[in-house]
Design a protein around this motif. Structure first.
Motif, PDB file in Angstrom:
ATOM      1  N   ASP A 296       0.877  -1.051  -0.769  1.00 57.09           N
ATOM      2  CA  ASP A 296      -0.096  -0.016   0.086  1.00 57.09           C
ATOM      3  C   ASP A 296       0.701   0.868   0.210  1.00 57.09           C
ATOM      4  N   TYR A 297       0.949   1.797  -1.179  1.00 60.99           N
ATOM      5  CA  TYR A 297       2.120   2.893  -1.165  1.00 60.99           C
ATOM      6  C   TYR A 297       1.480   4.039  -1.344  1.00 60.99           C
ATOM      7  N   GLU A 298      -0.159   4.561  -1.220  1.00 57.59           N
ATOM      8  CA  GLU A 298      -0.006   5.962  -0.560  1.00 57.59           C
ATOM      9  C   GLU A 298      -0.324   5.377   0.606  1.00 57.59           C
ATOM     10  N   ASN A 299      -1.070   4.399   1.406  1.00 57.41           N
ATOM     11  CA  ASN A 299      -0.775   4.222   3.080  1.00 57.41           C
ATOM     12  C   ASN A 299      -2.447   4.617   2.980  1.00 57.41           C
ATOM     13  N   ASN A 300      -3.603   4.549   1.911  1.00 55.42           N
ATOM     14  CA  ASN A 300      -5.172   4.656   1.728  1.00 55.42           C
ATOM     15  C   ASN A 300      -5.343   3.245   2.007  1.00 55.42           C
ATOM     16  N   GLY A 301      -5.130   2.666   2.402  1.00 55.29           N
ATOM     17  CA  GLY A 301      -5.709   1.130   2.964  1.00 55.29           C
ATOM     18  C   GLY A 301      -6.029  -0.274   1.345  1.00 55.29           C
ATOM     19  N   CYS A 302      -5.165   0.745   0.138  1.00 53.85           N
ATOM     20  CA  CYS A 302      -5.289  -0.279  -1.026  1.00 53.85           C
ATOM     21  C   CYS A 302      -4.707  -1.074  -0.966  1.00 53.85           C
ATOM     22  N   MET A 303      -4.495  -2.346  -1.433  1.00 49.94           N
ATOM     23  CA  MET A 303      -3.071  -2.733  -1.886  1.00 49.94           C
ATOM     24  C   MET A 303      -2.972  -2.740  -3.548  1.00 49.94           C
ATOM     25  N   ASP A 304      -2.365  -2.034  -3.369  1.00 51.54           N
ATOM     26  CA  ASP A 304      -1.144  -2.163  -4.772  1.00 51.54           C
ATOM     27  C   ASP A 304      -0.766  -2.693  -5.227  1.00 51.54           C
ATOM     28  N   VAL A 305       0.714  -2.670  -7.048  1.00 55.73           N
ATOM     29  CA  VAL A 305       0.944  -3.653  -7.080  1.00 55.73           C
ATOM     30  C   VAL A 305       2.061  -2.912  -7.651  1.00 55.73           C
ATOM     31  N   LEU A 306       3.191  -3.443  -7.630  1.00 56.68           N
ATOM     32  CA  LEU A 306       4.135  -3.433  -8.020  1.00 56.68           C
ATOM     33  C   LEU A 306       5.282  -4.076  -9.437  1.00 56.68           C
ATOM     34  N   ILE A 307       5.256  -3.752 -10.758  1.00 54.07           N
ATOM     35  CA  ILE A 307       5.535  -4.634 -12.007  1.00 54.07           C
ATOM     36  C   ILE A 307       6.868  -4.242 -12.296  1.00 54.07           C
ATOM     37  N   LEU A 308       7.886  -5.249 -12.294  1.00 55.01           N
ATOM     38  CA  LEU A 308       8.896  -5.036 -13.651  1.00 55.01           C
ATOM     39  C   LEU A 308       8.868  -5.692 -14.681  1.00 55.01           C
ATOM     40  N   ASN A 309       9.061  -4.799 -15.870  1.00 59.12           N
ATOM     41  CA  ASN A 309       8.640  -4.793 -17.638  1.00 59.12           C
ATOM     42  C   ASN A 309       9.746  -4.931 -17.827  1.00 59.12           C
ATOM     43  N   LEU A 310       9.973  -6.560 -19.118  1.00 59.98           N
ATOM     44  CA  LEU A 310      11.832  -6.439 -19.572  1.00 59.98           C
ATOM     45  C   LEU A 310      11.535  -5.088 -20.200  1.00 59.98           C
ATOM     46  N   ASN A 311      12.473  -4.912 -20.682  1.00 61.68           N
ATOM     47  CA  ASN A 311      13.229  -3.492 -21.494  1.00 61.68           C
ATOM     48  C   ASN A 311      12.045  -2.282 -22.066  1.00 61.68           C
TER      49      ASN A 311
END
Length: 575
Positions: free
Chosen positions: A439-454
């Motif tokens: 939760d990068y905004e600390n607002n109670g929602c679970m967010d997702v960070l993704i690595l994309n090739l190139n």
């Protein structure tokens, strides 16, 4: 919010969180990729774009959410790679990056100050406070030489690999890693996956896949052995791989490892996703040794007894029966596995019966159990990406860039594919690898960070998840390790009991937020929060805890801080 030691059977049991039984035509939650407006604009560099000659060019790497500066807001660490035979001008080689959370939905690149801007084929990453100084450290795997970065507490990191006794005497391919306290002495130990003994000076030539000439591997290439390092409690580690039994399964194509107490005996076990060979479940024997019980336990192969190309791992008690289950991602033309923990030392592959085995057209990588709609049942997110760019030239029904998948937990042991309802962040196509959840905004929602090739990374903001209630916990150890890795939490609302453990390393070679998040549905109060600390196995209990707060719990001191997000910080679904 009082800490209590009253037996559980004395608690009044109000109505449980209602299980979800059907999906609405339009999801109340959407995932929107906000990476560019958040400041994440540096592209990943990983091997050739149109063609890949060596297997290292296909594997990609992990990614991390972690609070490096202890300000209560998770930051971002992006790994990076290289190109075969590239000759970069001074200062132009791609590097890893550290981004500080600005607390307003954006991030600032602080790589230059941090000392983390390294070049090379960096693969996996995991986080843990190995020296118990209150600042989480960073272990980075490479095709080359792994590095332990000590967090200096001032925004900078120092390479202490040699000083800590973790330097390798030759080039090796480290993949995933995880910190754990396997002997429960209060100091974090380190498990490292190794993949292939790949000689950078050799070229294995080309192989055939569905009649296409492609790079070779992993089959036919020499596998490498995993490693376990015991923390000596003085800032150094000792390699105990042999004496602990970690080497007994022999060399494997290991990619990702996770550590949880799978058999509920109070000791952390280790599960390893292995490519093209049987996966491994190391049972902790309580005496400093491990035994691989994966075959007997039913989680080495799929339900048909076949080896699979294991990539990523997610662990959760998805059916709230008090036992941790395992989700493992695999290669195209194969289903991912959902291993249900039977509570007797065995697992059953329920991939098809549970509903998560309906998609086999993707090479699956990062994954995570997250309660995206806060209904009290953890859902499943999976990211995908093919390894052969050449596939786009053929009519195989496959593509190099793929959408993501979301499976909604129906609360009855079954999942439903709701990907088409979840917004552009899910439907957009990339060749993705690592994924981290928090939760990068600390607002109670679970967010997702993704690595994309190139490509630039994806930061999938959860819009609408906090329309229902939640609770988030940051645990701090005192007698146990400071990061509290291995601490188990139960959140009880009536008869509904959710469970999780603080864990390091997950998904594919990635690190998610160390804080534990629990959805509460419509309930505004938690009846009981129970924390079991790993070293002493002591239990602290807290009753009648109000929802929608981030609580900091220190071992032996109870709740030492609470923070409630401002209504202005609450995302609303624009739809």
């Amino acid at each position: 919010m009082d800490a209590l030691v009253t037996p559980l059977w004395k608690w009044k049991e109000p109505l449980a969180v209602e299980a979800a039984t059907q999906d609405s035509p339009q999801s109340p939650v959407l995932f929107v990729d906000v990476a560019r407006q958040a400041g994440l604009t540096i592209p990943n560099v990983w091997g050739g774009i149109a063609h890949k000659r060596l297997i290292i060019e296909t594997k990609g790497s992990g990614i991390a959410f972690f609070d490096y500066d202890n300000d209560g807001w998770i930051d971002i660490y992006l790994t990076n790679g290289d190109r075969i035979d590239a000759h970069w001008a001074p200062g132009e080689a791609p590097t890893s990056h550290l981004y500080k959370n600005n607390r307003d939905g954006t991030f600032t690149d602080v790589t230059a100050k941090s000392g983390l801007g390294l070049s090379g084929w960096q693969t996996g990453v995991c986080v843990g406070d190995y020296d118990n100084d209150g600042w989480d450290d960073l272990f980075c795997c490479f095709w080359g030489h792994n590095i332990l970065f000590h967090n200096n507490g001032d925004g900078t990191f120092t390479d202490v690999t040699r000083k800590a006794g973790l330097y390798q005497d030759r080039i090796r391919w480290g993949s995933g890693c995880t910190f754990l306290d396997y002997n429960r002495d209060g100091h974090l130990d380190l498990f490292v996956c190794r993949y292939i003994q790949l000689d950078p000076a050799s070229d294995p030539g080309l192989c055939q896949w569905k009649g296409i000439p492609i790079m070779c591997g992993p089959r036919g290439l020499p596998a490498d052995s995993n490693a376990l390092y015991r923390n000596n409690g003085n800032g150094t580690f000792t390699d105990v791989s042999e004496q602990s039994g970690i080497l007994k399964p022999g060399p494997r194509y290991s990619i990702t490892a996770v550590s949880y107490d799978f058999d509920n005996d109070g000791w952390p076990d280790i599960y390893v996703a292995v490519d093209s060979q049987p996966s491994i479940l190391f049972r902790n024997n309580h005496d400093g040794t491990f035994t691989d019980v994966a075959v007997m336990a039913g989680c080495a192969y799929n339900d048909d007894g076949h080896e699979q190309a294991g990539m990523g791992l997610a662990v959760a008690d998805y059916d709230c029966d008090g036992w941790f289950d395992i989700f493992k991602t695999n290669f195209v033309d194969d289903t991912c596995n959902l291993y249900h923990n039977n509570g007797d030392g065995t697992f059953t592959d329920v991939s098809l019966s549970s509903g998560v085995g309906i998609n086999n057209q993707y090479v699956a990588w990062g994954c995570g159990f997250i309660d995206y709609d806060n209904d009290g049942w953890v859902d499943l997110v999976q990211v995908n990406g093919h390894v052969y760019p050449e596939v786009d030239q053929y009519n195989f029904g496959e593509s190099f860039k793929n959408p993501r998948l979301v499976y909604r937990n129906l609360g009855n042991g079954h999942f439903r594919d709701v990907s088409a309802q979840m917004g552009p962040g899910i439907s957009e196509r990339f060749s993705s690898r690592g994924a981290a959840f928090g939760d990068y905004e600390n607002n109670g929602c679970m967010d997702v960070l993704i690595l994309n090739l190139n490509d630039v990374p994806s930061l999938l903001r959860n819009d609408g998840g906090n329309k229902q209630n939640w609770i988030k916990l940051k645990l701090i150890g005192s007698k146990c390790n400071r990061t509290a890795i291995g601490a188990r939490v139960r959140v009880i609302t009536g008869k509904h009991i959710q469970m999780d453990e603080v864990h390091s390393g997950t998904s594919v070679m990635s690190q998610s937020d160390l804080r534990l998040h629990f959805g509460l549905g419509k309930l505004d109060t938690v009846d009981l929060i129970e924390v079991k600390w790993p070293t002493t196995q002591s239990i602290e209990r807290f009753t009648q805890v109000k929802a929608n707060e981030i609580l900091t719990i220190r071992e032996g001191s109870g709740i030492v801080a609470s923070w409630k997000p401002s209504p202005l910080r609450t995302n609303k679904n624009p739809g």
